[in-house]
Design an enzyme around this catalytic site. Structure first.
Site, PDB file in Angstrom:
ATOM      1  N   ALA A 132      70.629  19.971  57.444  1.00 42.80           N
ATOM      2  CA  ALA A 132      71.813  20.852  58.122  1.00 42.80           C
ATOM      3  C   ALA A 132      71.426  22.205  58.197  1.00 42.80           C
ATOM      4  CB  ALA A 132      73.148  20.478  57.336  1.00 42.80           C
TER       5      ALA A 132
ATOM      6  N   TYR B  21      82.233  18.503  57.552  1.00 40.72           N
ATOM      7  CA  TYR B  21      81.879  19.936  58.213  1.00 40.72           C
ATOM      8  C   TYR B  21      82.533  20.395  59.551  1.00 40.72           C
ATOM      9  CZ  TYR B  21      78.480  19.704  54.351  1.00 40.72           C
ATOM     10  OH  TYR B  21      78.224  19.413  53.359  1.00 40.72           O
TER      11      TYR B  21
ATOM     12  N   ARG C 193      75.401  13.250  64.542  1.00 40.31           N
ATOM     13  CA  ARG C 193      75.835  12.386  63.507  1.00 40.31           C
ATOM     14  C   ARG C 193      77.206  12.450  63.415  1.00 40.31           C
ATOM     15  NH1 ARG C 193      73.206  12.143  57.364  1.00 40.31           N
ATOM     16  NH2 ARG C 193      72.162  10.488  58.297  1.00 40.31           N
TER      17      ARG C 193
HETATM   18  C1  LIG Z   1      69.271  15.622  48.568  1.00 39.79           C
HETATM   19  C2  LIG Z   1      70.386  15.245  49.888  1.00 39.79           C
HETATM   20  C3  LIG Z   1      70.807  16.115  50.896  1.00 39.79           C
HETATM   21  C4  LIG Z   1      71.323  15.703  52.216  1.00 39.79           C
HETATM   22  N1  LIG Z   1      71.674  16.588  52.958  1.00 39.79           N
HETATM   23  C5  LIG Z   1      72.470  16.150  54.076  1.00 39.79           C
HETATM   24  C6  LIG Z   1      72.122  17.020  55.248  1.00 39.79           C
HETATM   25  O1  LIG Z   1      71.611  18.277  55.473  1.00 39.79           O
HETATM   26  N2  LIG Z   1      72.829  16.560  56.475  1.00 39.79           N
HETATM   27  C7  LIG Z   1      73.474  15.282  56.579  1.00 39.79           C
HETATM   28  O2  LIG Z   1      73.949  14.866  57.382  1.00 39.79           O
HETATM   29  N3  LIG Z   1      73.460  14.500  55.383  1.00 39.79           N
HETATM   30  C8  LIG Z   1      72.791  14.865  54.387  1.00 39.79           C
HETATM   31  N4  LIG Z   1      72.586  13.953  53.104  1.00 39.79           N
HETATM   32  C9  LIG Z   1      73.068  12.681  53.237  1.00 39.79           C
HETATM   33  C10 LIG Z   1      72.000  11.955  53.912  1.00 39.79           C
HETATM   34  O3  LIG Z   1      71.234  12.311  54.948  1.00 39.79           O
HETATM   35  C11 LIG Z   1      72.088  10.198  54.037  1.00 39.79           C
HETATM   36  O4  LIG Z   1      73.154  10.212  55.018  1.00 39.79           O
HETATM   37  C12 LIG Z   1      72.772   9.819  52.838  1.00 39.79           C
HETATM   38  O5  LIG Z   1      72.150  10.135  51.610  1.00 39.79           O
HETATM   39  C13 LIG Z   1      72.871   8.179  52.729  1.00 39.79           C
HETATM   40  O6  LIG Z   1      71.412   7.772  52.882  1.00 39.79           O
HETATM   41  P1  LIG Z   1      70.371   7.222  51.679  1.00 39.79           P
HETATM   42  O7  LIG Z   1      71.322   6.004  50.861  1.00 39.79           O
HETATM   43  O8  LIG Z   1      69.345   6.680  52.320  1.00 39.79           O
HETATM   44  O9  LIG Z   1      70.327   8.433  50.766  1.00 39.79           O
HETATM   45  C14 LIG Z   1      72.022  14.460  52.115  1.00 39.79           C
HETATM   46  C15 LIG Z   1      71.423  13.537  51.023  1.00 39.79           C
HETATM   47  C16 LIG Z   1      70.701  13.896  50.014  1.00 39.79           C
HETATM   48  C17 LIG Z   1      70.408  12.880  48.690  1.00 39.79           C
END
Ligand SMILES: Cc1cc2nc3c(=O)[nH]c(=O)nc-3n(C[C@H](O)[C@H](O)[C@H](O)COP(=O)(O)O)c2cc1C
Length: 366
Positions: A58, A182, A230
């Protein structure tokens, strides 16, 4: 039959080489919005490791659109040049497609990194946040400033400027952040949007500003490059944003030229009640894909290659994104290729690491 996870997919004018995507992940490691060596290595390791697409975290379209002072931005030449360098490296080591998630934090901004507690910035460096209405994120937090016409224009223009910079820097696609509570999600949800003008009230009115921003970004980015969104499919709160709204919004986005919906959920309000588990958001993606008839990406606790393959092969989603699973194991895609007996190109210097991956090595085209 060969693994569907490793087949190419057409996203608007862009062919992505396979269906594996690194989800955007904030690193809180930038200086004045500028990504540095941390980002080069963080994003570079993913580029070297086989996913078809890697999304940059983001990224604030204006300084006050960031979540923390460590978040990346794309609002000046220094940010643009730094991203350009990172993209050049990523594309020198693989056939990866590189996307950026353009964002404005709205009322969730002016905070510190999660490992510092994620609370408000105290004292110097704090800023007054913008939001559709003066409703704080948490009890005790200062009221955000309800956006007037000038603020709506300023932020819309900032998205347009960031989209032009993304184009020049060499990004292949943009994802507009309308999720996780957001700013643009704050406009959609009746919990955060209490406006009485043309941007509040009815579903149509609440969708208006995010749609205006989408159309402006779509117009500003090369027409052959896709713009995706998203979306949080639900707030997981009675009376909040829900799947019915998500279907209407996705349809309107499709009509406006949106290439894909990246389907996540929640993040707007801490009263949310979510039951998580493997693939817990996939059903939302499947519903949007089926009802609206457009490409979708599934995300959320997708960790296993067979699980990912099943999601794609059964038509629940066109792409699958991993976040934590990629931090845990950046080589996830190679291992998935071995597990699914698919071929994948490795960077030439790494091609000897596993005979099972004896596909043609990737050599940078001149
Ligand atoms: C370290 C970290 C940072 C994240 N930053 C963002 C982000 O910048 N934008 C966003 O839409 N989601 C962000 N997320 C959410 C992830 O993109 C993802 O949607 C969420 O972790 C679920 O997927 P997963 O189960 O594979 O982790 C972040 C997740 C993690 C773990």
């Amino acid at each position: 039959m060969s693994a569907q996870l490793f087949t190419p997919f057409q996203l608007g004018g862009l062919t992505v080489p396979n269906r594996v995507v690194v989800s955007p992940m904030c690193q809180y490691a930038a200086t004045d919005g500028v990504p540095g060596d941390w980002h080069l290595v963080h994003l570079g390791q993913f580029a070297m490791s086989g996913p078809g697409t890697v999304f940059v975290e983001a990224t604030g379209v204006e300084p006050n659109g960031r979540i923390t002072h460590g978040c990346t931005g794309l609002y000046d030449d220094a940010c643009e040049q730094a991203f350009s360098r990172i993209i050049s490296f990523m594309k020198s080591v693989s056939d990866v497609r590189v996307g950026i998630q353009l964002s404005h934090a709205g009322r969730k901004g002016s905070t510190v990194a999660p490992w510092e507690g994620g609370g408000l910035i105290e004292g110097d460096g704090a800023w007054v946040t913008d939001a559709p209405s003066a409703v704080p994120y948490l009890p005790g937090w200062p009221e955000p400033r309800a956006m007037d016409d000038a603020a709506l224009k300023r932020v819309r223009d900032a998205f347009v400027d960031a989209a032009r910079r993304a184009d020049r820097a060499g990004f292949d696609l943009i994802e507009l952040h309308v999720a996780h509570g957001y700013l643009l999600h704050q406009f959609l949800s009746p919990i955060t949007n209490r406006r009485q003008d043309q941007y509040g009230g009815s579903l149509e009115n609440r969708m208006r500003y995010p749609l205006e921003v989408f159309k402006a970004v779509r117009d500003a980015f090369s027409s052959d490059k896709p713009v995706a969104v998203r979306l949080s499919a639900t707030d997981w709160i009675d009376g909040g944003w829900d799947v019915t709204g998500s279907l209407a919004f996705s349809q309107a986005l499709k009509d406006a030229g949106c290439a894909m919906i990246d389907v996540t959920s929640g993040g707007l309000d801490q009263r949310q009640e979510i039951t998580t588990g493997p693939g817990y958001q996939v059903g939302f993606a499947e519903t949007i894909r089926r009802e609206v008839g457009m490409p979708v990406m599934a995300v959320g606790q997708i960790t296993d290659p067979i699980q990912a393959e099943t999601i794609v092969a059964t038509g629940q989603a066109d792409l699958v994104a991993l976040a934590r699973g990629m931090l845990w194991d950046p080589r996830w895609t190679w291992k998935a290729a071995v597990a699914l007996r698919a071929e994948i190109a490795l960077p030439a210097p790494y091609a000897r690491c596993n005979p099972a991956l004896a596909a043609t090595p990737f050599v940078k085209r001149s």
